[in-house]
Every structure is written in C-alpha cells, then in structure tokens.
Design an enzyme around this catalytic site. Sequence first.
Site, PDB file in Angstrom:
ATOM      1  N   LEU A   1       0.962  -1.275  -0.008  1.00 20.72           N
ATOM      2  CA  LEU A   1      -0.105   0.108   0.066  1.00 20.72           C
ATOM      3  C   LEU A   1       0.792   1.293  -0.098  1.00 20.72           C
ATOM      4  O   LEU A   1       0.332   2.341   0.402  1.00 20.72           O
ATOM      5  CB  LEU A   1      -0.843   0.038   1.227  1.00 20.72           C
ATOM      6  CG  LEU A   1      -1.989  -1.106   1.416  1.00 20.72           C
ATOM      7  CD1 LEU A   1      -2.640  -1.015   2.630  1.00 20.72           C
ATOM      8  CD2 LEU A   1      -2.989  -0.999   0.124  1.00 20.72           C
TER       9      LEU A   1
ATOM     10  N   PRO B   1       1.941   3.571  -2.139  1.00 19.44           N
ATOM     11  CA  PRO B   1       1.242   4.936  -2.704  1.00 19.44           C
ATOM     12  C   PRO B   1       0.248   5.495  -1.868  1.00 19.44           C
ATOM     13  O   PRO B   1       0.230   6.598  -1.775  1.00 19.44           O
ATOM     14  CB  PRO B   1       0.629   4.592  -4.140  1.00 19.44           C
ATOM     15  CG  PRO B   1       1.568   3.368  -4.422  1.00 19.44           C
ATOM     16  CD  PRO B   1       1.844   2.473  -3.360  1.00 19.44           C
ATOM     17  N   TYR B   2      -0.538   4.477  -1.033  1.00 18.22           N
ATOM     18  CA  TYR B   2      -1.538   5.195  -0.080  1.00 18.22           C
ATOM     19  C   TYR B   2      -0.713   5.835   0.931  1.00 18.22           C
ATOM     20  O   TYR B   2      -1.062   7.116   1.612  1.00 18.22           O
ATOM     21  CB  TYR B   2      -2.269   3.990   0.610  1.00 18.22           C
ATOM     22  CG  TYR B   2      -3.229   4.324   1.389  1.00 18.22           C
ATOM     23  CD1 TYR B   2      -4.512   5.125   1.535  1.00 18.22           C
ATOM     24  CD2 TYR B   2      -2.938   3.791   2.909  1.00 18.22           C
ATOM     25  CE1 TYR B   2      -5.255   5.410   2.697  1.00 18.22           C
ATOM     26  CE2 TYR B   2      -3.640   4.224   3.919  1.00 18.22           C
ATOM     27  CZ  TYR B   2      -4.907   4.715   3.846  1.00 18.22           C
ATOM     28  OH  TYR B   2      -5.705   5.125   4.759  1.00 18.22           O
ATOM     29  N   TYR B   3       0.369   5.180   1.677  1.00 16.03           N
ATOM     30  CA  TYR B   3       1.082   5.772   2.749  1.00 16.03           C
ATOM     31  C   TYR B   3       1.623   7.086   2.371  1.00 16.03           C
ATOM     32  O   TYR B   3       1.830   8.127   3.159  1.00 16.03           O
ATOM     33  CB  TYR B   3       1.961   4.741   3.092  1.00 16.03           C
ATOM     34  CG  TYR B   3       1.454   3.882   4.236  1.00 16.03           C
ATOM     35  CD1 TYR B   3       1.237   4.073   5.351  1.00 16.03           C
ATOM     36  CD2 TYR B   3       0.763   2.598   3.772  1.00 16.03           C
ATOM     37  CE1 TYR B   3       0.719   3.217   6.504  1.00 16.03           C
ATOM     38  CE2 TYR B   3       0.170   1.593   4.913  1.00 16.03           C
ATOM     39  CZ  TYR B   3      -0.006   2.200   5.904  1.00 16.03           C
ATOM     40  OH  TYR B   3      -0.702   1.225   6.897  1.00 16.03           O
TER      41      TYR B   3
ATOM     42  N   LYS C   1      -0.799   9.878   2.458  1.00 23.58           N
ATOM     43  CA  LYS C   1      -1.232  10.131   3.887  1.00 23.58           C
ATOM     44  C   LYS C   1      -0.016  10.979   4.498  1.00 23.58           C
ATOM     45  O   LYS C   1      -0.177  12.038   5.363  1.00 23.58           O
ATOM     46  CB  LYS C   1      -1.476   8.995   4.474  1.00 23.58           C
ATOM     47  CG  LYS C   1      -2.792   8.263   4.393  1.00 23.58           C
ATOM     48  CD  LYS C   1      -3.950   9.361   4.507  1.00 23.58           C
ATOM     49  CE  LYS C   1      -5.098   8.346   4.215  1.00 23.58           C
ATOM     50  NZ  LYS C   1      -6.388   9.419   4.285  1.00 23.58           N
TER      51      LYS C   1
END
Length: 216
Positions: free
Chosen positions: A126, A128-130, A133
């Site tokens: 994950l 890219p999600y982190y 964020k």
Amino acid sequence: MKVLVVGANGQIGQQLVMLLQASHVYSVRALVRTEGQLKAFEQSGVEAVMGNLEETVEQLESVVRDCEAVIFTAGSGGKTGYDKTLLIDLDGAVKMIEASKNMGIKRFVMVSALQAHNRKNWNEQLKPYYVAKHYADRILMESGLTYTIIRPGGLLNEDGTGKVTIGENLERGMIPREDVAKTVIASLQESNVFNKAFDIVSGETTIAEAVGDYKD
C-alpha cells in the site's frame, strides 16, 4: 462549533456525523459527492452539501463557509487506482487545507493511517497510499492551522469499546471505526492534542483519558 465532515458518507464519516448531530456542543455539515447521499443525510435532519475534492480550491471554499472546524476522513477507497489515491487522499486533502485557511478556519482534524509518518514501517503493498497520507499530514502540520492528526490501525466494523491506546509509535493493531470517530470528537476542543499527531489502536484506557493525558 460548526464542523464540516469531509468524507461524510464513508464508514468513519457516517459515525462522525451521527455523533456530532446528537451532540449539544456541535452542529455538523456533511460533505458528500452524490445527490442520493445528499438526500439521505437531509432526510435524517443533517445539513449536507455536495462537493468533489477534485474541484478547485475556490469551489471548496464555499463548502467550508461558516464552519469553525474541519474533519478530513475522505479516501479514494480500495477499489480505485493509485491515481485516485493521489487526487483524493493527497491533493484533495491539501486543497481542503488551503480552502480552510482561505476561509479563516483554524481547527483541522485529519484521519490518517498508523505509522504514516514513519517510512520504514509502511505496508509495501500500500506504499502509494502511505505516501499520500504522509505528505498530506506534513503539509497540514506546516499549514499554520491548529491540527490534530489521528493515525488509526486496522479498522473494524464491530461495536466500539470506548478504550484505546494512543502514542507516537505503536505496534500494528486493530480498532473499531466507532472508537476512531469518538476519539476525533474528543480531540476537537481538547487543547492537549492541539498540534499533535498520534497512532491509535484498541487498548485499556478510556478515550477521554487517553486524549486528555496524551504526551508525545
């Protein structure tokens, strides 16, 4: 205090709207993306407004007008590509930060992700999600707004326990969405967590105590 919930139709967002609507301290405005969502909230007696985080900052300014605080709990969701993660979780958050500043809003609470601040602990699947964020949180911290960043662990749909553990660097764990929402509400006017960021998972301390006694 009037609070705008960004991502109001999400699972944490719906909990937040319900808690704020039931409160004697707050009033709530729900930001939603579709006409159907708008009508559903209005039928429940909740003020709602349509908007899209891919709109311009100027368009988003009208959404936050007359509010005193913003809670950002929007996300692109697990079924979209990482292009939407970039546009919603990062750029959408930053545009809402800019719109809030432009409209004179001081208080901003961000729902982030456990260990988003610590690159070495990111979930590789994950990443890219982190990244999204991580940088949205950093921009909020540098914005001059009075922020609180809440980084929950794995999210559960079960009933909340009302007890949590919060800290700067927590081991991975789980937490009901209801407890995340209640922690957000408890943080809104708790000066002890102004300009603070913390991880949160289920624990043994009541939410009020955890927030009120937090030391980073």
